[in-house]
Design an enzyme around this catalytic site. Sequence first.
Site, PDB file in Angstrom:
ATOM      1  N   ASP A  99      -0.805  57.772 -30.756  1.00 12.25           N
ATOM      2  CA  ASP A  99      -1.129  57.064 -31.985  1.00 12.25           C
ATOM      3  C   ASP A  99       0.024  57.323 -32.952  1.00 12.25           C
ATOM      4  O   ASP A  99       0.698  58.336 -32.844  1.00 12.25           O
ATOM      5  CB  ASP A  99      -2.447  57.624 -32.525  1.00 12.25           C
ATOM      6  N   ASP A 122      -5.458  61.221 -33.559  1.00 10.08           N
ATOM      7  CA  ASP A 122      -6.038  62.105 -34.570  1.00 10.08           C
ATOM      8  C   ASP A 122      -7.200  61.472 -35.315  1.00 10.08           C
ATOM      9  O   ASP A 122      -8.025  62.158 -35.881  1.00 10.08           O
ATOM     10  CB  ASP A 122      -4.968  62.466 -35.604  1.00 10.08           C
ATOM     11  N   ASP A 164      -8.941  56.327 -33.243  1.00  5.38           N
ATOM     12  CA  ASP A 164      -8.388  56.654 -31.926  1.00  5.38           C
ATOM     13  C   ASP A 164      -9.468  57.104 -30.953  1.00  5.38           C
ATOM     14  O   ASP A 164      -9.230  57.188 -29.748  1.00  5.38           O
ATOM     15  CB  ASP A 164      -7.368  57.790 -32.044  1.00  5.38           C
TER      16      ASP A 164
HETATM   17  P1  ADP Z   1      -3.017  53.867 -37.096  1.00 10.66           P
HETATM   18  O1  ADP Z   1      -3.437  53.224 -35.827  1.00 10.66           O
HETATM   19  O2  ADP Z   1      -1.522  53.818 -37.269  1.00 10.66           O
HETATM   20  O3  ADP Z   1      -3.555  55.259 -37.243  1.00 10.66           O
HETATM   21  P2  ADP Z   1      -5.094  52.457 -38.646  1.00 10.66           P
HETATM   22  O4  ADP Z   1      -5.688  51.821 -37.439  1.00 10.66           O
HETATM   23  O5  ADP Z   1      -5.890  53.517 -39.297  1.00 10.66           O
HETATM   24  O6  ADP Z   1      -3.603  52.993 -38.344  1.00 10.66           O
HETATM   25  O7  ADP Z   1      -4.818  51.340 -39.748  1.00 10.66           O
HETATM   26  C1  ADP Z   1      -4.124  50.163 -39.412  1.00 10.66           C
HETATM   27  C2  ADP Z   1      -3.725  49.377 -40.634  1.00 10.66           C
HETATM   28  O8  ADP Z   1      -4.877  48.909 -41.331  1.00 10.66           O
HETATM   29  C3  ADP Z   1      -2.964  50.188 -41.669  1.00 10.66           C
HETATM   30  O9  ADP Z   1      -1.595  50.203 -41.394  1.00 10.66           O
HETATM   31  C4  ADP Z   1      -3.285  49.449 -42.954  1.00 10.66           C
HETATM   32  O10 ADP Z   1      -2.440  48.335 -43.090  1.00 10.66           O
HETATM   33  C5  ADP Z   1      -4.690  48.937 -42.732  1.00 10.66           C
HETATM   34  N1  ADP Z   1      -5.714  49.814 -43.328  1.00 10.66           N
HETATM   35  C6  ADP Z   1      -6.676  50.486 -42.676  1.00 10.66           C
HETATM   36  N2  ADP Z   1      -7.466  51.155 -43.520  1.00 10.66           N
HETATM   37  C7  ADP Z   1      -6.958  50.964 -44.758  1.00 10.66           C
HETATM   38  C8  ADP Z   1      -7.307  51.383 -46.096  1.00 10.66           C
HETATM   39  N3  ADP Z   1      -8.342  52.214 -46.315  1.00 10.66           N
HETATM   40  N4  ADP Z   1      -6.559  50.952 -47.114  1.00 10.66           N
HETATM   41  C9  ADP Z   1      -5.527  50.146 -46.895  1.00 10.66           C
HETATM   42  N5  ADP Z   1      -5.143  49.694 -45.705  1.00 10.66           N
HETATM   43  C10 ADP Z   1      -5.849  50.068 -44.644  1.00 10.66           C
HETATM   44 MG    MG Z   2      -4.002  57.834 -36.723  1.00  6.51          MG
END
Ligand code: ADP
Ligand code: MG
Length: 642
Positions: free
Chosen positions: A337, A538, A542
């Site tokens: 991730d 994390d 995921d």
């Molecule tokens: P990763 O897979 O890199 O851990 P996430 O799946 O948690 O990322 O989030 C993916 C995308 O969704 C973020 O890059 C953001 O653009 C958007 N996003 C998710 N949750 C939020 C939030 N609480 N506020 C703003 N943007 C969010």
């Molecule tokens: Mg993450």
Amino acid sequence: MSSPTLSNPRFPALFKEHPDAIAATICGLLVFLGWLTLHWGWIGLSLLILPAAYVIGGYESAREGLTTLFQEKELDVDLLMIVAALGAASLGLWRREYYLIVDGAVLILIFAISGALESYAMQRTERSIKSLMKLTSDTARVFLNGSEQLIPISALQIGAEVLVKPGELVPTDGLIIEGNSTLNEASITGESMPFEKTVGNEIFAGTINGNGALKLKVHQSPESSLIQRVIRLVEQAQTETPPSQQFIEGFERGYAKVIVLSGLLLAIVPPCLWHWNWETTIYRALVFLVVASPCALMAAIMPTLLSGIANGARNGILFKSGAHLETMGKIKAIAFDKTGTLTTGKPQVVEVMAVNQQSESKLLQIAAAIESLSEHPIGNAIVQAAQARHLEWTQAVNVQAHIGQGIVGEVDRQKAIVGKAAFVREQSDYFPDALIQLSQRWEEEGKTVVWVALEGRALGLIAVADTVRIGAAFALAKLKKLGIEKIVMLTGDNQRTAQTIAKEIGVDEVYAELLPEDKVNVIRQLRQKYQTVAMVGDGINDAPALAQASVGIAMGISGSDVALETADVVLMADSLEKLEIAIRLGRRSQTIVKQNIAFALSFIVLLLFANFTGNITMPLGVIGHEGSTVLVTLSGLRLLRN
Ligand code: ADP
Ligand code: MG
């Protein structure tokens, strides 16, 4: 620990902890006396002493063997041994060759000794895990009515203020509200380098305070402290039987039957068909029972895997069962991730751009109003940026997080959205091109851009940047060196940002803009291609992918609870470099298990061969058989070493 005994605490404790060692010792003395009295011609006395040796040395095995026989209707190795020993004794009585009774007793004795050794090995592994986890205190120092008092941990409440003096064990997880110090977190992370901690930092129960006095605020219930969760996980790990061990156990059941049948045939057929001497034939059949038993095979796996788990725990790598240690050794591809795993997951707002006359402050205020209820790292970054500018806001209502997309809510009765472009665009009529271009530029610089919209109109952009974990590129390079064929990055973030970061740390392939369920699909595809695939993550987003992977690996300290629960392996120190150690440990354990099995099988074949060609006596057979079992157990313990 066991409850304290009032009178003569030493002997009962010794007996409680090593009953099999004591039984073996007494059995040994009796066998020696039995042999001595026989030697002196006091046959009557000898025939009184030797049965006692049988009973004391064989009681435990007989009990286990009979339990298996009656409850599971199965034969096991314990029973085979007892039958062989009793057979030797009967033969001795019948032929009036009383030394045969001593042979049988020696068999029981050595079986008892090897049993005691095996349980010692098990205890040692268990203890080396537990000693790591024993670092928990029962009491905490708190301020009550102006004075310092020690109260039981169980009475601590969230919000309580706890004092930790220099050199003391930290009693509970908490946030530092006063003071600074260095903390030794080795009990949790396996890293003995002390960490500098100060106001605002989280510290963990079971770690050791350095030179500064600290005041903590308890921010979660003490039972759910990291170390308590780890202890529960480790306890679980020990009771789970890995598939390979289940296979061996199934094999034992069938094999034991075959041996008993063959033993019977060997005893009966030759004298009937070829008029062999009954007594020698039965004696051979008994030796056969002993040497053909798969004891060494039974000891090939579990001590090895338990030692591996113990070694991992010492290095801050938590394997939830031996099975995962085995799988770890077979990994061909690893998916990471991005946010929180390859990066620190503590992004900071680096750019803000508002459209029209809207001020940046208004933009941040609205975003912070919703994000203050979010657990997402981007949300934290936005709230912090708003606080840094001393902005105030009224909290949003009806807030709903869309995992992997964004978050929506009502601010001053107006519908507000913060999230990734596609998600915000779906719900907005006004989405200016100028902003789209700007956001693309920021993304190419490796920044993550979120959009803010109010009542269907885009208000502007906020860009956050996350720093790559120190050592991430180095850790990935090491994995490549180990022969991992494919390293991929999975992220919900957009393609451009992801690419920039991937290039920086040496990821082979990037899958971006994934929702949690898409991550699962990618893992499924990878498994089709590479069979054994690890997922390292994390976050809550995921968890499904962690479950889908052959082995799910979570970050211990920064990881969410859900990730910690779902994962099979936890990297307590959050350090990607531990992955290499974990894989090496997995591979070593596989090698040792294979060596053990090969050794055990060839020894059985060798002894069988010796028996068929004639000259192997019962004691020799016993020593060869039990000796190989002990050797295999000790060989498994090699994995305790670094
Ligand atoms: P990763 O897979 O890199 O851990 P996430 O799946 O948690 O990322 O989030 C993916 C995308 O969704 C973020 O890059 C953001 O653009 C958007 N996003 C998710 N949750 C939020 C939030 N609480 N506020 C703003 N943007 C969010
Ligand atoms: Mg993450």
